[in-house]
Write a protein that holds these residues in place. Structure first.
Motif, PDB file in Angstrom:
ATOM      1  N   ILE A 222       0.963  -1.418   0.202  1.00  0.00           N
ATOM      2  CA  ILE A 222      -0.093   0.015  -0.063  1.00  0.00           C
ATOM      3  C   ILE A 222       0.630   1.069   0.070  1.00  0.00           C
ATOM      4  CG2 ILE A 222      -1.813  -0.756   1.423  1.00  0.00           C
ATOM      5  CD1 ILE A 222      -1.010   0.492   3.845  1.00  0.00           C
TER       6      ILE A 222
ATOM      7  N   ILE B  62       1.088   3.462  -2.951  1.00  0.00           N
ATOM      8  CA  ILE B  62      -0.367   3.920  -3.736  1.00  0.00           C
ATOM      9  C   ILE B  62      -0.148   5.303  -3.726  1.00  0.00           C
ATOM     10  CG2 ILE B  62      -2.599   4.159  -3.774  1.00  0.00           C
ATOM     11  CD1 ILE B  62      -2.892   1.037  -2.409  1.00  0.00           C
TER      12      ILE B  62
ATOM     13  N   ALA C 117      -5.072   7.220  -3.878  1.00  0.00           N
ATOM     14  CA  ALA C 117      -5.984   7.187  -3.280  1.00  0.00           C
ATOM     15  C   ALA C 117      -7.338   7.623  -3.227  1.00  0.00           C
ATOM     16  CB  ALA C 117      -5.143   6.941  -2.035  1.00  0.00           C
TER      17      ALA C 117
ATOM     18  N   LEU D 126      -7.277   2.761   3.119  1.00  0.00           N
ATOM     19  CA  LEU D 126      -7.388   4.242   2.579  1.00  0.00           C
ATOM     20  C   LEU D 126      -8.236   5.503   3.463  1.00  0.00           C
ATOM     21  CD1 LEU D 126      -7.970   3.249  -0.992  1.00  0.00           C
ATOM     22  CD2 LEU D 126      -6.256   3.611  -0.654  1.00  0.00           C
TER      23      LEU D 126
ATOM     24  N   ARG E 185      -6.186   6.611   6.190  1.00  0.00           N
ATOM     25  CA  ARG E 185      -4.676   7.655   5.661  1.00  0.00           C
ATOM     26  C   ARG E 185      -5.239   8.906   5.345  1.00  0.00           C
ATOM     27  NH1 ARG E 185      -2.653   4.001   7.819  1.00  0.00           N
ATOM     28  NH2 ARG E 185      -0.677   3.123   6.940  1.00  0.00           N
ATOM     29  N   ASN E 186      -6.167   8.445   4.732  1.00  0.00           N
ATOM     30  CA  ASN E 186      -7.106   9.963   4.145  1.00  0.00           C
ATOM     31  C   ASN E 186      -7.330  10.928   4.893  1.00  0.00           C
ATOM     32  OD1 ASN E 186      -8.659  11.779   1.749  1.00  0.00           O
ATOM     33  ND2 ASN E 186     -10.305  11.546   2.906  1.00  0.00           N
TER      34      ASN E 186
ATOM     35  N   SER F  45     -12.023  13.753  -0.131  1.00  0.00           N
ATOM     36  CA  SER F  45     -11.312  13.184  -0.504  1.00  0.00           C
ATOM     37  C   SER F  45     -11.310  13.425  -2.070  1.00  0.00           C
ATOM     38  CB  SER F  45     -11.747  11.600  -0.641  1.00  0.00           C
ATOM     39  OG  SER F  45     -12.186  11.077   0.521  1.00  0.00           O
TER      40      SER F  45
ATOM     41  N   THR G  27      -9.172   6.574 -11.612  1.00  0.00           N
ATOM     42  CA  THR G  27      -9.538   5.941 -10.564  1.00  0.00           C
ATOM     43  C   THR G  27     -10.485   6.353  -9.725  1.00  0.00           C
ATOM     44  OG1 THR G  27      -7.240   6.127  -9.970  1.00  0.00           O
ATOM     45  CG2 THR G  27      -8.169   5.184  -8.490  1.00  0.00           C
TER      46      THR G  27
ATOM     47  N   LEU H  69      -9.141   0.487  -8.424  1.00  0.00           N
ATOM     48  CA  LEU H  69      -7.227   0.528  -8.321  1.00  0.00           C
ATOM     49  C   LEU H  69      -6.507   0.544  -8.999  1.00  0.00           C
ATOM     50  CD1 LEU H  69      -5.170   1.212  -5.662  1.00  0.00           C
ATOM     51  CD2 LEU H  69      -5.575  -1.205  -4.731  1.00  0.00           C
TER      52      LEU H  69
ATOM     53  N   ALA I 257       3.763   5.490   0.650  1.00  0.00           N
ATOM     54  CA  ALA I 257       1.791   5.774   0.349  1.00  0.00           C
ATOM     55  C   ALA I 257       0.570   5.886   1.015  1.00  0.00           C
ATOM     56  CB  ALA I 257       1.896   3.864   0.112  1.00  0.00           C
ATOM     57  N   MET I 258      -0.904   6.261   0.348  1.00  0.00           N
ATOM     58  CA  MET I 258      -1.194   6.769   0.885  1.00  0.00           C
ATOM     59  C   MET I 258      -1.610   7.518   2.083  1.00  0.00           C
ATOM     60  SD  MET I 258      -3.815   3.448   1.040  1.00  0.00           S
ATOM     61  CE  MET I 258      -2.773   2.882   2.347  1.00  0.00           C
TER      62      MET I 258
END
Length: 413
Positions: free
Chosen positions: A125, A128, A133, A240, A243-244, A343, A360, A380, A402-403
């Motif tokens: 991950i 990404i 993401a 995700l 992380r977001n 997002s 995406t 993804l 990542a993310m």
């Protein structure tokens, strides 16, 4: 697995919003997807005792693992049963003996424990890109936002009241918007006498142990698809979500702990549980608390609610399921508006990766179902291919984690 985030002391005034966010995530889970468990149990011909044991095992397992992970990390780690896996079992259990299905649950859970201990999930991950993401998460959540307003076609009065109330609350007291529509919506349903609880009987659930059996057929037709579906449909979008909203806990302990929990509960009927995806977003964003260091309380609250449901088996699950579908979908969609907006803002912020992020987003929103694998995975894959084609390569771990987290205070609400 402790977070690097500083943690201030928790006061009573800090409890309301994260507790309500945790409660809403539980209501949405039981009211929105739990019917799949009952459908699968019916297809398998399970007795009421085995069905109640299934409810007990996944509810207790999800609750305990969520409490442990949230407490250890001081982050809102919301766990849940694997919804796409439950949908898969509606057909798979029609041709697989239940004891062999339990054996397949054990094999799948053991594979997740190995994956978590190996550290490979976190390494994957980290490749990404941020825009991909964020676009993936926005695409996954888009349908929930649409359904919040699509409910007007089905139940215009109920959906209209919730939407108008949400806008009014956001205008005059944004912090209490989600709490307000939850309370107002429940009061509205009670006044209209639309929640029938007359036939409910409060009784404790009793776990029933099933001796697992193992076969090559169950390994290939149940265990392998169960592992892949849960990995791509739950763990990846679930990480995700974290992380977001700026949370940095490694995926490895989450995969390991939920895998161990699934392993222990499989003989009692639990098919798989994991980090939550959609419902987690309700508890990880600013609606749960303005201060990110207080949002872990939502994970504890959700875990406690799950344990209570597990103790009382199908009784409390039936309470959640008695709520009208329009109430569940509208409540979930409105609670996720801030996450969807944040997002999209993140996905489109960088002009260099904007087109890949947009591809995406659209691919994930299309909810492609190919080869038995759901839309999160294909969104993804398509997004990563577009990013490589347009930018030459994926970002390197050293330069772009990542993310990478969206700044916690920059979400669009």
């Amino acid at each position: 697995m402790s977070s690097a985030r500083s943690h201030s002391s928790v006061r009573w005034s800090d409890l309301t919003h994260p507790v309500v966010a945790g409660l809403i995530s539980v209501i949405v889970n039981y009211g929105g997807t739990f019917i799949l468990v009952f459908q699968a149990a019916r297809i398998a011909g399970l007795s009421p005792e085995l069905t109640a044991s299934w409810v007990w095992s996944i509810s207790i397992g999800v609750g305990v693992t969520g409490i442990i992970l949230s407490w250890m990390s001081r982050e809102p780690i919301i766990t849940a049963w694997s919804t796409p896996a439950a949908a898969f079992l509606v057909t798979a259990l029609a041709t697989t003996p239940y004891a062999e299905a339990v054996g397949a649950y054990l094999i799948s859970a053991a594979a997740f424990v190995v994956l978590g201990l190996s550290g490979w999930f976190e390494r994957v991950i980290r490749l990404i890109p941020l825009g991909v993401a964020a676009g993936l998460l926005a695409g996954i959540l888009l349908q929930f936002g649409i359904k919040a307003f699509g409910g007007i076609n089905i139940d215009p009065l109920l959906a209209g009241v919730l939407i108008v109330a949400y806008v009014v609350f956001k205008r005059f007291s944004a912090r209490y918007a989600v709490v307000g529509i939850l309370v107002l919506g429940l009061a509205f349903l009670l006044v209209q006498d639309r929640v029938d609880l007359s036939g409910l009987q409060l009784q404790l659930a009793t776990p029933v142990f099933t001796m697992p059996a193992f076969s090559l057929n169950a390994l290939l037709s149940v265990a392998l698809p169960l592992f892949l579906i849960t990995l791509t449909g739950q763990y990846m979008p679930g990480m995700l979500v974290l992380r977001n909203d700026g949370f940095k806990t490694s995926a490895n302990p989450i995969v390991t702990v939920t895998g161990l929990g699934s392993l222990l509960m499989a003989p009692f009927g639990s098919h798989a549980f994991n980090i939550a995806a959609i419902t987690a977003a309700i508890a990880t964003g600013r609606e749960a608390h303005e201060d990110p260091s207080k949002r872990w309380i939502a994970g504890i609250a959700a875990g406690v609610c799950y344990v209570l449901v597990g103790v009382f088996g199908v009784t409390l699950a039936a309470v959640f399921m008695a709520l009208p579908a329009t109430f569940i979908t509208t409540l979930a969609g409105l609670a996720l508006l801030g996450t969807i907006g944040g997002s999209l803002a993140t996905a489109l912020a960088d002009a260099r990766t904007r087109e890949a992020a947009l591809i995406t987003f659209l691919a994930a929103a299309a909810n492609i179902n190919l080869l038995g694998i759901g839309g999160a995975f294909w969104g993804l894959v398509i997004g990563l291919l577009a990013h490589v084609a347009l930018n030459g390569s994926l970002p390197q771990k050293a330069s772009t984690p990542a993310m990478a987290p969206t700044p916690v205070n920059s979400g669009v609400n």
